[in-house]
Design a protein around this motif. Sequence first.
Motif, mmCIF file in Angstrom:
data_model
loop_
_atom_site.group_PDB
_atom_site.id
_atom_site.type_symbol
_atom_site.label_atom_id
_atom_site.label_comp_id
_atom_site.label_asym_id
_atom_site.label_seq_id
_atom_site.Cartn_x
_atom_site.Cartn_y
_atom_site.Cartn_z
ATOM 1 N N PHE A 235 33.087 75.952 -9.367
ATOM 2 C CA PHE A 235 33.539 74.777 -10.114
ATOM 3 C C PHE A 235 35.010 74.503 -9.815
ATOM 4 O O PHE A 235 35.806 75.429 -9.717
ATOM 5 C CB PHE A 235 33.406 75.004 -11.629
ATOM 6 N N ASN A 236 35.346 73.214 -9.665
ATOM 7 C CA ASN A 236 36.734 72.809 -9.723
ATOM 8 C C ASN A 236 36.950 72.322 -11.146
ATOM 9 O O ASN A 236 36.469 71.256 -11.526
ATOM 10 C CB ASN A 236 37.008 71.693 -8.706
ATOM 11 N N LYS B 260 43.691 63.509 -12.159
ATOM 12 C CA LYS B 260 43.630 62.727 -10.926
ATOM 13 C C LYS B 260 42.367 61.876 -10.976
ATOM 14 O O LYS B 260 41.587 61.965 -11.926
ATOM 15 C CB LYS B 260 43.587 63.653 -9.723
ATOM 16 N N THR C 169 33.474 65.405 -2.890
ATOM 17 C CA THR C 169 32.275 66.003 -3.478
ATOM 18 C C THR C 169 31.646 65.064 -4.505
ATOM 19 O O THR C 169 30.437 64.835 -4.516
ATOM 20 C CB THR C 169 32.638 67.311 -4.194
ATOM 21 N N LEU C 170 32.515 64.507 -5.348
ATOM 22 C CA LEU C 170 32.002 63.697 -6.456
ATOM 23 C C LEU C 170 31.499 62.343 -5.961
ATOM 24 O O LEU C 170 30.460 61.848 -6.411
ATOM 25 C CB LEU C 170 33.084 63.526 -7.515
ATOM 26 N N ASP D 129 37.861 62.679 -4.895
ATOM 27 C CA ASP D 129 37.280 63.940 -4.453
ATOM 28 C C ASP D 129 35.953 63.635 -3.751
ATOM 29 O O ASP D 129 35.056 63.022 -4.334
ATOM 30 C CB ASP D 129 37.031 64.847 -5.656
ATOM 31 N N ASN E 115 38.070 68.823 -11.756
ATOM 32 C CA ASN E 115 37.014 67.807 -11.610
ATOM 33 C C ASN E 115 36.151 67.741 -12.863
ATOM 34 O O ASN E 115 35.850 66.656 -13.359
ATOM 35 C CB ASN E 115 36.135 68.142 -10.405
ATOM 36 N N VAL E 116 35.738 68.897 -13.337
ATOM 37 C CA VAL E 116 34.899 68.949 -14.523
ATOM 38 C C VAL E 116 35.616 68.269 -15.683
ATOM 39 O O VAL E 116 35.046 67.431 -16.398
ATOM 40 C CB VAL E 116 34.554 70.410 -14.880
ATOM 41 N N ALA F 43 43.969 73.524 -6.625
ATOM 42 C CA ALA F 43 43.005 73.093 -7.623
ATOM 43 C C ALA F 43 42.552 74.305 -8.421
ATOM 44 O O ALA F 43 42.436 75.400 -7.871
ATOM 45 C CB ALA F 43 41.815 72.456 -6.930
ATOM 46 N N ILE G 65 35.860 64.466 -15.057
ATOM 47 C CA ILE G 65 34.556 63.811 -15.237
ATOM 48 C C ILE G 65 34.268 63.637 -16.718
ATOM 49 O O ILE G 65 33.865 62.555 -17.182
ATOM 50 C CB ILE G 65 33.439 64.649 -14.567
ATOM 51 N N ALA G 66 34.536 64.706 -17.472
ATOM 52 C CA ALA G 66 34.280 64.640 -18.919
ATOM 53 C C ALA G 66 35.165 63.583 -19.563
ATOM 54 O O ALA G 66 34.710 62.780 -20.382
ATOM 55 C CB ALA G 66 34.532 66.002 -19.544
ATOM 56 N N ILE H 150 40.176 76.372 -9.301
ATOM 57 C CA ILE H 150 38.795 76.612 -8.881
ATOM 58 C C ILE H 150 38.266 77.900 -9.487
ATOM 59 O O ILE H 150 38.961 78.922 -9.523
ATOM 60 C CB ILE H 150 38.718 76.665 -7.343
#
Lengths: 249, 175
Positions: A19-20, A111, A118-119, A116, A23-24, A5, A27-28, A7
């Motif tokens: 931060f991953n 993905k 965390t999320l 994940d 993921n950021v 990932a 999410i966006a 990171i």
Amino acid sequence: MDHTAPIVEDVFGISWLDFNLANVFMIAVISTLVFIVCVWASRNLQMKPTGKQNVMEWAIEFVRGIISDTMDWKTGKQFLPLGLTLALYILFSNVAGLVTVVTIGDDLWWKSPTADATLTLTLSTMVVVLTHYYGIKLRGTKHYLKTYVSPVPLMLPFKIIEEFTNTLTLGLRLFGNLYAGEILLSLLIGLTATGFATGIGSGILSFVLSAVPTLAWMGFKLFIGAIQVYVFVMLTMVYMSHKVSVEDH
Amino acid sequence: MHSYIDFMSVGAAVGGLRVGDMLVQLIFFLILLALLKKFAWGPVMNMMEKRENYVANEIDAAEKSRAEAEKAAKDAADQLNNVRQEAQKIIEDAKTAGVRQEQDIIESARAEAERIKEQAQADIQNEKEQAIQALQAQVASLSVLVASKVIEKEINEQDQAEFINDYIKEVGEER
């Protein structure tokens, strides 16, 4: 097969701020998609609904049904936007991972955000915190505290533990389902990749062998994704109703 | 931490409680929630509520107009009945009036006839008396004439009177 990932650690020199980036990014992307689709679908609202407005209204009716099942509609009305946004965000997230997976270099960029932990745990924590907030706001601190010792004070430790288990199970259930789906999908695709790595003949054979299960699993994963949306929203509203309902649970 | 993620990553990254991700997720979700509430759910729900009210109003209005229509139909039927009865009454009145008029006319005709008949009888009586008087006058002169003739034949006064009376009697019987 083993993706890493992207990171970024210790942003701004703060030791706990990692931060991953994938993921950021996701999410966006998902948030923007949900926003654009919903705003597009709710333009030109008509008295006689057509097309996309029907879809939006169906979604609203669906979530309204979930809320009405768990609590009084007069109380539950204010949770409709929360439930709807949760439902659409999770649905889009689940489907995003189903459609494709993108890796750049070794890093996995595209993905399901819901694959994940965390999320998903962030979402479930937010939901549980919101239930406490609304419990106090709507029913008063006294009633809120009383729910911990009812029907008998003996229940107090269990009630406190329950809050944490609720958070964990709500988040991990969603994560587990999506993550397991993605693992199996990548294993099936990996089978083809390994086949081609051995040789063209075995590559074609393994492609043919894995195509049908892959398709079947993708269909099933879509189904799981939709079911998990329903479960997540349903449980959110159940936890909410435990805190805001007039009856003591 | 990195190696742990590498180890666990099979198609999807797992593990590690990255605070940054959590913050990003939370902030994005809350922003999404606020934006959708304002731009999507709010308007759609308002529209649904508006439609619900509209439908309820329409149902009420339909119910009301149906009741009104029923009442109007009943009124019309009542009125029709009244009119029919009135017409019946008028016809009957006209019939009785006709019969009465007929009788009146007959009555008056009969009275008129009676009157004319009486008038005629009176006239006849009158004429008769006049005729008798005229006759008597003529008879008187005639008798004078006869008397003169008889006198010529020398008849006394007694005979003359007898003669005249007989003559008059004769004349009266002849008539």
